[in-house]
Every structure is written in structure tokens, then in C-alpha cells.
Motif scaffolding. Sequence first.
Motif, PDB file in Angstrom:
ATOM      1  N   ASN A 711      -6.282 -21.410  37.257  1.00 19.31           N
ATOM      2  CA  ASN A 711      -7.220 -22.276  37.837  1.00 19.31           C
ATOM      3  C   ASN A 711      -6.895 -23.786  37.359  1.00 19.31           C
ATOM      4  O   ASN A 711      -6.584 -25.008  38.259  1.00 19.31           O
ATOM      5  N   VAL A 712      -6.173 -24.008  35.964  1.00 19.71           N
ATOM      6  CA  VAL A 712      -5.634 -24.939  35.799  1.00 19.71           C
ATOM      7  C   VAL A 712      -4.386 -25.554  36.542  1.00 19.71           C
ATOM      8  O   VAL A 712      -4.019 -26.570  36.805  1.00 19.71           O
ATOM      9  N   GLU A 715      -5.581 -26.685  39.702  1.00 11.44           N
ATOM     10  CA  GLU A 715      -6.140 -28.027  39.482  1.00 11.44           C
ATOM     11  C   GLU A 715      -5.217 -29.145  39.164  1.00 11.44           C
ATOM     12  O   GLU A 715      -5.143 -30.249  39.687  1.00 11.44           O
ATOM     13  N   LEU A 716      -3.896 -28.867  38.434  1.00 11.51           N
ATOM     14  CA  LEU A 716      -3.041 -29.841  38.122  1.00 11.51           C
ATOM     15  C   LEU A 716      -1.888 -29.812  39.171  1.00 11.51           C
ATOM     16  O   LEU A 716      -1.439 -31.144  39.526  1.00 11.51           O
TER      17      LEU A 716
END
Length: 845
Positions: A711-712, A715-716
Motif C-alpha cells: 500500500n505504501v 501510495e508513494l
Amino acid sequence: MQNDTSFWMISTDVLSLVSVAYQTDKMGNIDKVDLKVEMEFTGLAGNNTNYMAMCQSPDGIIYIATDWGNIVTFDPQKHQMTSRGDLPRVNKIHVHRLLYSDGSVWIGTWANGAICYNPKTGVYTQYTYKPEDTEKTLSHGDIYQMVSLGDGRYLAATWNGYTVFIPDKEDPTRYTTEVYNNTASQLHRNLETRMISAYYDTEGIIWIGTQGGGVYASDLRKQFYQRFHQETHNEICEMAMDKNEYIWLATFHKGILRSTEPFNPQSRLEFESVPAGSSNTVLCVLNDKKGNLWFGNGQSELIQYDSENKTFTVYPVRIKNKPEWSGSIWSLLIDNQNRLWVGTTNGLLLFDRQTKDFTYYPVGSGTIRAMVEVPGKYLLLGLSYGLVKCSLDGQPIRSDYEKTANVPVRDIRSLYAASDGKLYIGYSDGFGVMDIQSDSIENFYTTHNGLSSNYIGCICEDEEGRIWLGSASSVCNYSRHQKLFYNYYISGNNRSVMFYKDFLFWGNNKNITYFLPNEAMNNHFIPGKVVITQLEVDNKPVEIGQKINNQVILKQGIPYTHGLTLKAANNSFSLMFSNLTYSDDLQKYNYRLSPAQSNWLTINEGEKVSYANLPQGKYVFEVQSIMADGSSGYLTSMDVNILPHWYEAIWFRLLIIITIGFIIYYLMRRVKKEQARLRHEERLKHELFVANLEREKEKQINRERSNFFTNVSHELRTPLTLILSPLQELLQTERFSQILYDKLSLVYNNATSLSTLVNQLLYVQKIEAGMVQLKLSEVDISVLVKNVITSFKHIAEIKQTEFILDSGKFPVFINRNKMLHTAIETEELPAHIQPKQIISGLMDT
């Protein structure tokens, strides 16, 4: 013998004292005997005299018989002759034996009979063969041996049987003789009569050696009785003694007989016929209080003998109102009122001695063979069909005694009311005991209980209160307290009995046998130790050294064996024993096998007991002789050890215990192991469960981490993409100053590195999923480091830090898909160094 080391001897005319010296071998056994003549005495009896025999008295006096028949007396202490006992020298005689006994010297001669010499009076009394002198004759003139039988009696063994010398009651120095040879022997009729030696031992046995007929042994303990023998068959129905001590007999074939002289135990009985009445069948006799005798015969006659006048009176039975009456008189009774009752084959009669009348009382059918009175109360009659109670006026009261007591017989032959309050009943098929007080028969005995015969012809009581029975086979003593029968097989077919002057007289069809009851009971039995004589296993005699079921049981004779050890296969055995009386009489024993038998058991006239299938264990067999008076002989015991079967043996039981213990131990160990295994499984299950929980937790964490990184990363990547795209466009389209360009390039490169790092987070997920393969390529690390330093150069300038890169060429292999993290495998650099992180750390400091 003079003493233990010397003795006296005679030769032709010399008396010598001879010393004895014994020489022994190394083992202590006598090896040699030296004899030496110490003294000699000659001429003691005069010239032309030879010594024939010698004997010695208990006080040591020596008596020497010469060939002239006289006795020389010699004192060995004084060494001198004290008497010659001179006789007229008529003819020489042959003296064979001398015997000193009770102060007299008996001389046994050949051809001249027996001579009794009294040393005190010097009197010689000669007894020789004179058949006409029935009181003093010998069986033969040749006497080979004289022996003392005790009680003053002597026995002379002769060439024709033996002679017994009996002392006179008034003068014990006078003797009468009884001859026993092939025609007069009490015991045997076919003895070898040439008797040449005799010996009487202390046990009561007379031993007689014969010329060619062997040796005879006679147990005089069994001969405690005397006997009058009839030459023809003649049943003695009843006996009585008059006041002059003459014995009277009522006989079946010869009428009335009377002894020829008053009764003398030392003399033979002889009888003569006394005519009286019209019949020779006399069935009963009775004494009255005046000393008169009453007889009853088979011709319905009652006969009185007046002892004062010595006359007979005959009273034929005549009954008023019954002129047709006839019958035989079988029994007589005088009651307390001095009335005379007559028992017949046809009812009960009462004879009035004043009026001489007979009164008839019908008491039922059958012969009245016996009668007794319960004094002052009633009469008891013994009939052919049972016991009948009658009142004193002759009326029947009761006749169901046998039926009430379940006695299977009825025919009564004898009755006796004893001093103990009991009525003893002799049946033709048994013996009953009735308690007079309770008026009931309480005991009934047969041969199964020890009787020698079920036929009891007569009953009597002696002065000691002992009950005696005369049966068809023996004379029997009934022990009331032991309830045992002691049979004496000395008289059979006993029909009558009389007790008089301590003697019991028994009459049958051939003899009168008489004895002292105390002698019969006491002298017969020698309370010696019972000897076990034989062992049987499985009903087979066991010999010494014989194997029985693979076991040698006896290593020596059973009489010398004190204990038996028997295998289980031999646990059925019999023991035979004897009290060594060598008699068929009175062989009764108490025995038991402890602890299997706690009470004494009695064996009647048998000498064998058997045991079958005894269990293993240690036992003690005990046996002893018993007598009618309750006395016992010495106790004999033998240990008996029955070994167990192999499955009962201690080793087998131990093996079973060990096996069971091992099985229990194995099972317990198995259970413990199973329990340990179960606990281990439970622990493993728990640990596995915990591990699964932790693994699931770790998986969950990893999933959450992966999801987080994913997810990170996503998201990044979006903002990084939005940063990189404009920068790339700016750097490609716009022209900036070199400084600004460098700065934007630096921003772009770091943004690209950041994007690469974000991509690497996603790359890690692929590695964990196994979607990435390692692809190595050679890279110069100095170039990589240089690029990293360049990215930090601006920061270094701001912080006034100078980077100096001094490097050679360092080739390493890294994954082409992973540019930042490498595994440097060189000797100079450590593994897993990230240059950018190192430089970033330096800049922070």
C-alpha cells in the motif's frame, strides 16, 4: 560265672576256676580269648565218681550232679565243699541237666525221670514215667531240659512231649504233673514229641527244640487260660458252683455233670455224670439263696438239688386249667421276693416252692431264653421275637424296644443287668445296650463295630465291673468308656458263662475255658513300642532301594526309618505296624496323621492304615497300642514329607511370581511409556499449536507488513511519478543554468532512487512469492560509490564537508535487478555494505 573275667567248669572229676583274658584288635573288637586254669578241686564227691552237670544259685553256690545221682554243694567264696548230698550207691545214672530255682535243684536224667533236691533238708523227690500214677507221672523217663515257668511251675522237655509240674496249694514243695504229648496237647495234636531242649524267655515265650521236628515256640502270654476238654460233642448250656465249690454243668446231651473235686485252679478239671430227671437235655441251672441248685430240662421238668442232703427232687410241670401244656425249660430266675420264675418255650411260669404249683403267664410266642429283674420293679424277658417287659405279677407291659430303637434283629439269646444301670442284650445277630432308667435301647453293635461275631450267646460282669461277651467266635471284653471290643480267640460257640472266685468260665459244645480276667487283660499285653513293619505305595510293597515312580523311597528297612519323603506321584501310601505281641488277639491301636487328623482314630483288630492323594506338606504319623482299661503303649511316630507337584514347587512358584512381576513391571513400564508418549504428544501438539499460532501470527504480520509495504509503495509511487514526470520534462525541455540544472538533476536522481526503493518494496513481495530469479552481473563498485557521493555533494557543500574518493577498481557481482543492495564478495570489503547509507550516516554526523 565267677565274675566277668572268670568262670567255673567241670571235667570228669575236677572242678576248675578258669580266668578269661580278652585281646582286641585296633578297632576294639575281640580278636582273641585266652583261658587260664587258676584253681582245681578234685575228689569232692569221693572215689569212683564222675561229674555230670552243674548249676549255680543266685547267691553263687555251685551244685554239681554226679553219676550216682547225688548233689555236691560247693562254696566258691570259701573254696570248700559244704555238702555231698549222699545217696545210697545202688546204680549209676545219667544226669543230663541241672536247674536251680526257688531253693530247689532239679535234676534231669535219662531213664530215671526228674529228681527234685532240697539243699536245706537234703530230701530227694523223684518223678518218673508211671502211667498208672496220673498225678505224678511224666510223659517219658528221659528228661532233656528243665525250665521254670514262674508261679512255682516247671516244664520238663522229654523224649515224648513235655510235662508241666504244678505246686500243691497246701504244700508248694509237692507237685502234681500234667502230661502234654501227641494225645493230650492243649494246642496241637501233631507235634514232634521228641523234645530235647527248652528255654523260657522273659517275654513269656517257651522255646522247645525237637529231634528232627525243628523248634516250637509257644507264647504263654496267650495261654493265660486253662481248659477242660470233652471228648465228644456236648453243649454246655449253663454252669453253677455249689457251696462246696463243685462245678455243675447243664448239658444238652449228657444231662447234669459235676466236677469230681472242688475247683482248684492248679488242678485239671474232671467231670462225672449225675443222673437226675427223665431227660439228658438239661438246658439251665441256677443257685438259690440256700445254696441249692435248680435245673430245667427239655422234658418239662424242674429239678432241685439239695446241697445239704445231696438229693435230687424232680417237679414235672403241671399247670392247673392247662393240662395240655408242654414245653422245654430254658431259663430260671429268683426275684427279690425269692420267687422262682421259669422261662420256657411256651410262656412264663411261676413256681411256688411251698405248694409246688406252677402258674402260667402268656407273654407271647417264642422261647424265653433269658430273664433279669429290675429289683422291685419289673421283669425283662429275652424272647425269640425281642425284649419284653413284664410286671412282677407276670403281665406284659411293653414289647416294642427293638422297633423303637430301629434295631434290625429280634432273637435274644442272653441278658445281663449290670451294676452300671445298663441292660446288656445278646442277640443272634448283634449286641445291644439298654439304659434301664430311660427304658430304651441306646446302642446296637455288630461286626462292623468290632465284634468278632454277631452271635452273642452269653454275657457276664467281673468284679471290676468289666463286661464280657461270649460270641460264636471268641470271648470278648466290651470297653464301656471306649465303646470298643477286645476279642480273645480262645473259645468259640460260647453258650454259657459263670463268674466265680475271680475266674470266668466259658462253656461251649466241646470245652470249658476259664481264666482270671486281670491276667487276660494285663499279662497278655506288653506295652512295648509299636513297630512300623512295612510301607506300601499304590498298594504295592516297597523294598529297600526300589524305585517307585522314579524315586528311591527306602534306603534302609522301614523299622529303622524315622522319616519318609515322598514325591507327589507317591502320595497314596499305606503303613503296616505291629506291637510285636505276635497274637491275633487284642490288636487295637490309636493312630492319627497330624495335622490332617487332629483326633485319634481307632483301628479294630487291624494293623494297616492307608492314605490317598495327600496334599504336599509335612506330616507326623503317630500310633500306639490301646487296651480295654484305657491304658496305652508307647507312642511311635514317623515324619512324612509329601513333596509338591512340579507346579506346586517353590521354584515354580517363584518363577510364576517373577514372571507375573515382570509382566506387571512391563505393563507398568508400558503404561508409563504410553503416558509419557501421550504427554509428549500433548506437549508437541501444544507446541505445534503455539507454533502454528505464532506462524499464523507471523504470517498475519507478514501479510499486514506486505500489505503495508504494498500500500505504501503504491501510495508513494503515485506522488513520485507526479514528481519525476515534471522534472524529467523540465530537464528535457527547459534550459537551466548549470547550477540549477545540477540541482534539479539531483532532485530527479534522488526521486528516481526513491522510486527505485519503492519498486524494491514491491520487488521484495515478488521474491517472497518466488517470482524473482537471481541474475548476477559484474559491476565496479567504485563507480557506484562515486555516483552516491555525487548525490550528496550538494549537502556536503552546505555543511562544508569535502568528499574525497580514493579508489581503485573493485569489481563485484550484484543482481542486475537490484542496484542498491549488493552482496559484495571481496576480500577488502565486508559483505552487505550499502554505500549510500554509509555516506548518509556520515553526513548526519
